[in-house]
Design an enzyme around this catalytic site. Structure first.
Site, PDB file in Angstrom:
ATOM      1  N   TYR A 128      -7.967   1.407   5.178  1.00  0.00           N
ATOM      2  CA  TYR A 128      -7.990  -0.050   5.224  1.00  0.00           C
ATOM      3  C   TYR A 128      -6.837  -0.644   4.409  1.00  0.00           C
ATOM      4  CZ  TYR A 128     -12.511  -0.893   7.565  1.00  0.00           C
ATOM      5  OH  TYR A 128     -13.526  -1.008   8.475  1.00  0.00           O
ATOM      6  N   GLU A 244     -20.584  -1.011   3.410  1.00  0.00           N
ATOM      7  CA  GLU A 244     -19.918  -0.471   2.224  1.00  0.00           C
ATOM      8  C   GLU A 244     -20.318  -1.252   0.976  1.00  0.00           C
ATOM      9  OE1 GLU A 244     -15.430   0.347   0.393  1.00  0.00           O
ATOM     10  OE2 GLU A 244     -15.676  -0.892   2.182  1.00  0.00           O
TER      11      GLU A 244
END
Length: 396
Positions: A128, A244
């Site tokens: 990411y 997450e």
């Protein structure tokens, strides 16, 4: 959700605690409880122990090989395993890409990849963040250009946790540079051993190298490794981030570190008596314990939802969990006092005998404090989480 402690739940907690105590290898338990560094084999070993018991995917539905446990069972499992000294379950497969594949992945991706996650036949990492694109993730610049039946990926990812062990990466890439930032992003699943992938360690404050830079130079990825639809990756990324951030709350970690803190305070001596007898220290420990109880109740409320992606509540969990973990680490360091100053990172890999929280725990307290500073940054900074809460929970 009914939070009553039924006889069935009490028996379940006893079953988990007994299993963890009997099945967790002592060498791994000792490493965890003394805050030493774990290797790849340590994580994989515990995952396989759980998989053999049928508990390899505690948060997954039965149809995908999971336990089908409810929210309270999952919470009990996490807390009891952490208290026993078990390593955290690797979140990248179980809690991140796994749920995304269940919701958005193709049938072929689900059939091939989900079973491999449970037994860590694939160790996943998260592609990411980039230099300049962390909190502002939508500005990422790693590109993937279609070339026949493949994508050709070029760019750089950073702060990639445990990428040195990873077999695969779920990676956000820009597939339409002309589109508005979020609309031109796709999610690809790439092989970390493919030509053009290189991993470079980043040394952190505690002396470790658990985060990395990953360079992608003309990496070829089969088009079948696209998750969902092209240019819809931002939707999948947000779904993943909700899971997450809920995991970053770290409730089991908080319970375990609270126990270690109490033992340290019981052994530390101040003015001729255990530090735990000091009223101010007891007040500070009690305040953290109350914070953990409140975090637990919020986590249960979120986990008992409708099964969709966690919303702004995940940001609240992420903030509070990060703050509590940092508070625990700071108080452990204060209890250790001057004993934590001469910390040597090489001690994290030492094989010396250990006899419980004592000088060794004091030596690790400084490193733990330094390491916990990252919790309010990764997974989206506290400032970003407050913005999410303001927009989506408060309507500001």
């Amino acid at each position: 959700m009914n939070l009553t402690w039924t006889p069935e739940l009490r028996r379940f907690r006893e079953e988990v605690a007994a299993f963890a105590a009997a099945s967790l290898p002592p060498d791994i338990r000792d490493k965890v409880l003394r805050h030493q560094r774990l290797e790849r084999d340590d994580y994989v070993c515990w995952h396989l122990v759980l998989a053999d018991r049928g508990w390899g995917a505690p948060t997954w539905p039965v149809e995908h090989g999971g336990t089908g446990w409810n929210a309270l069972q999952r919470l009990i499992f996490e807390v009891e395993c952490f208290k026993a000294g078990a390593p955290r379950l690797l979140p990248f497969g179980l809690s991140m890409i796994g749920p995304v594949l269940m919701k958005y992945g193709s049938a072929a991706q689900q059939a091939e990849l989900l079973p491999r996650i449970i037994r860590v036949q694939d160790w996943w990492c998260q592609g990411y963040s980039e230099p300049g694109s962390g909190s502002d993730l939508a500005s990422l610049s790693t590109r993937a250009e279609r070339d026949g039946g493949e994508y050709v990926v070029n760019g750089q990812k950073t702060w990639t946790t445990l990428a040195q062990y990873a077999d695969r990466m779920f990676c956000l890439v820009r597939t339409d540079p002309g589109a508005r930032a979020q609309r031109g992003i796709s999610m690809l699943l790439l092989d970390m051993r493919a030509p053009g992938v290189s991993v470079r360690p980043i040394r952190t404050l505690d002396g470790g190298c658990d985060v990395n830079e990953v360079w992608l130079e003309n990496v070829r990825v089969p088009a079948s490794n696209l998750v969902g639809e092209e240019n819809q990756g931002w939707t999948y990324a947000k779904y993943l981030l909700g899971h997450e951030r809920t995991g970053i709350a770290g409730l089991g970690h908080c319970h375990r570190e609270l126990g270690i803190l109490k033992r340290m305070a019981g052994q530390a001596v101040s003015r001729g008596r255990p530090l735990l007898q000091d009223s101010r220290m007891r007040d500070r420990i009690s305040r953290i314990e109350a914070d953990i109880m409140a975090l637990e109740m919020l986590l249960l409320r979120v986990a008992a939802g409708d099964g969709g992606a966690p919303g702004a509540e995940a940001s609240v969990l992420k903030i509070r969990g990060s703050e509590i973990q940092q508070d625990l680490a700071m108080l452990q360091m204060e209890v250790a006092g001057p004993d934590c100053w001469p910390y040597d990172p090489d001690w994290m890999l030492a094989g010396a005998d250990w006899h419980g929280p004592g000088p060794e725990m004091a030596a690790a307290a400084g490193a733990g404090y330094a390491d916990m500073r990252k919790t309010s940054i990764y997974g989206g900074t506290t400032e970003v989480q407050k913005g999410i809460i303001a927009r989506h929970a408060l309507g500001l």
